[in-house]
Scaffold this motif. Structure first.
Motif, PDB file in Angstrom:
ATOM      1  N   ILE A  49       1.021  -0.969   0.366  1.00 30.47           N
ATOM      2  CA  ILE A  49      -0.085   0.279   0.074  1.00 30.47           C
ATOM      3  C   ILE A  49       1.276   1.294  -0.122  1.00 30.47           C
ATOM      4  CG2 ILE A  49      -1.659   1.415   1.458  1.00 30.47           C
ATOM      5  CD1 ILE A  49      -2.497  -0.876  -0.266  1.00 30.47           C
ATOM      6  N   ASP A  50       1.940   1.110   0.987  1.00 30.13           N
ATOM      7  CA  ASP A  50       2.966   2.180   1.033  1.00 30.13           C
ATOM      8  C   ASP A  50       3.089   2.766  -0.485  1.00 30.13           C
ATOM      9  OD1 ASP A  50       3.636   4.565   2.878  1.00 30.13           O
ATOM     10  OD2 ASP A  50       6.236   3.020   1.842  1.00 30.13           O
ATOM     11  N   THR A  51       4.232   2.158  -0.687  1.00 27.81           N
ATOM     12  CA  THR A  51       4.559   1.866  -2.713  1.00 27.81           C
ATOM     13  C   THR A  51       3.634   2.310  -3.197  1.00 27.81           C
ATOM     14  OG1 THR A  51       5.999   0.174  -1.729  1.00 27.81           O
ATOM     15  CG2 THR A  51       5.933   0.353  -3.867  1.00 27.81           C
ATOM     16  N   PHE A  52       2.355   1.842  -3.135  1.00 25.87           N
ATOM     17  CA  PHE A  52       1.680   2.377  -4.406  1.00 25.87           C
ATOM     18  C   PHE A  52       1.550   3.622  -4.108  1.00 25.87           C
ATOM     19  CE2 PHE A  52      -3.130   2.976  -4.955  1.00 25.87           C
ATOM     20  CZ  PHE A  52      -3.406   2.599  -6.332  1.00 25.87           C
ATOM     21  N   PHE A  53       0.679   4.362  -3.053  1.00 20.84           N
ATOM     22  CA  PHE A  53       0.954   5.467  -2.787  1.00 20.84           C
ATOM     23  C   PHE A  53       1.574   5.920  -3.294  1.00 20.84           C
ATOM     24  CE2 PHE A  53      -3.486   3.676  -0.499  1.00 20.84           C
ATOM     25  CZ  PHE A  53      -3.947   4.982  -1.025  1.00 20.84           C
ATOM     26  N   GLY A  54       3.231   6.029  -2.439  1.00 18.91           N
ATOM     27  CA  GLY A  54       4.495   6.596  -3.045  1.00 18.91           C
ATOM     28  C   GLY A  54       4.312   6.966  -4.550  1.00 18.91           C
ATOM     29  N   THR A  55       4.269   5.687  -5.455  1.00 15.27           N
ATOM     30  CA  THR A  55       4.313   5.416  -6.389  1.00 15.27           C
ATOM     31  C   THR A  55       2.956   7.100  -7.092  1.00 15.27           C
ATOM     32  OG1 THR A  55       4.583   3.790  -6.703  1.00 15.27           O
ATOM     33  CG2 THR A  55       3.992   4.533  -8.873  1.00 15.27           C
ATOM     34  N   ILE A  56       2.160   6.961  -6.356  1.00 16.09           N
ATOM     35  CA  ILE A  56       0.367   7.933  -6.918  1.00 16.09           C
ATOM     36  C   ILE A  56       1.775   9.414  -6.942  1.00 16.09           C
ATOM     37  CG2 ILE A  56      -1.473   9.126  -6.769  1.00 16.09           C
ATOM     38  CD1 ILE A  56      -2.377   5.816  -6.271  1.00 16.09           C
ATOM     39  N   VAL A  57       1.962   9.513  -5.688  1.00 17.96           N
ATOM     40  CA  VAL A  57       2.361  10.727  -4.694  1.00 17.96           C
ATOM     41  C   VAL A  57       3.386  11.366  -5.424  1.00 17.96           C
ATOM     42  CG1 VAL A  57       3.399  12.002  -3.202  1.00 17.96           C
ATOM     43  CG2 VAL A  57       1.323  10.633  -2.879  1.00 17.96           C
ATOM     44  N   ARG A  58       4.320  10.595  -6.469  1.00 15.59           N
ATOM     45  CA  ARG A  58       5.771  10.537  -6.828  1.00 15.59           C
ATOM     46  C   ARG A  58       5.044  11.874  -8.310  1.00 15.59           C
ATOM     47  NH1 ARG A  58       7.913   6.329  -6.922  1.00 15.59           N
ATOM     48  NH2 ARG A  58       8.364   6.223  -4.711  1.00 15.59           N
ATOM     49  N   TRP A  59       3.898  10.584  -9.160  1.00 13.95           N
ATOM     50  CA  TRP A  59       3.359  11.220 -10.528  1.00 13.95           C
ATOM     51  C   TRP A  59       2.654  12.262 -10.235  1.00 13.95           C
ATOM     52  CZ3 TRP A  59      -2.080  10.866 -11.643  1.00 13.95           C
ATOM     53  CH2 TRP A  59      -1.992  10.998 -12.864  1.00 13.95           C
TER      54      TRP A  59
END
Length: 68
Positions: A49-59
């Motif tokens: 979940i952290d990786t998923f949301f981190g990717t979204i925030v970076r995008w």
């Protein structure tokens, strides 16, 4: 409220302590294994979940900096 004498208190503690049922060695090991499995699964879940949301925030941040 009725006062309990120290001797009565000690006797009550002994009575209650005699009601304790300790788990067997097998039950302790099974519980330990289940806790380790569940904490590992939860750790992997939250990592995902952290990786998923981190990717979204970076995008989203890359979109914001590309516009400015």
């Amino acid at each position: 409220m009725a006062k309990t004498s120290p001797g009565d208190f000690v006797n009550q503690v002994k009575t209650e302590a005699s009601k304790i049922v300790w788990p067997t060695r097998r039950e302790t090991w099974m519980t330990t294994i289940m806790v380790l499995i569940m904490t590992s699964l939860l750790g992997l879940f939250f990592f995902g979940i952290d990786t998923f949301f981190g990717t979204i925030v970076r995008w989203l941040l890359s979109l914001a900096t590309a516009q400015g």
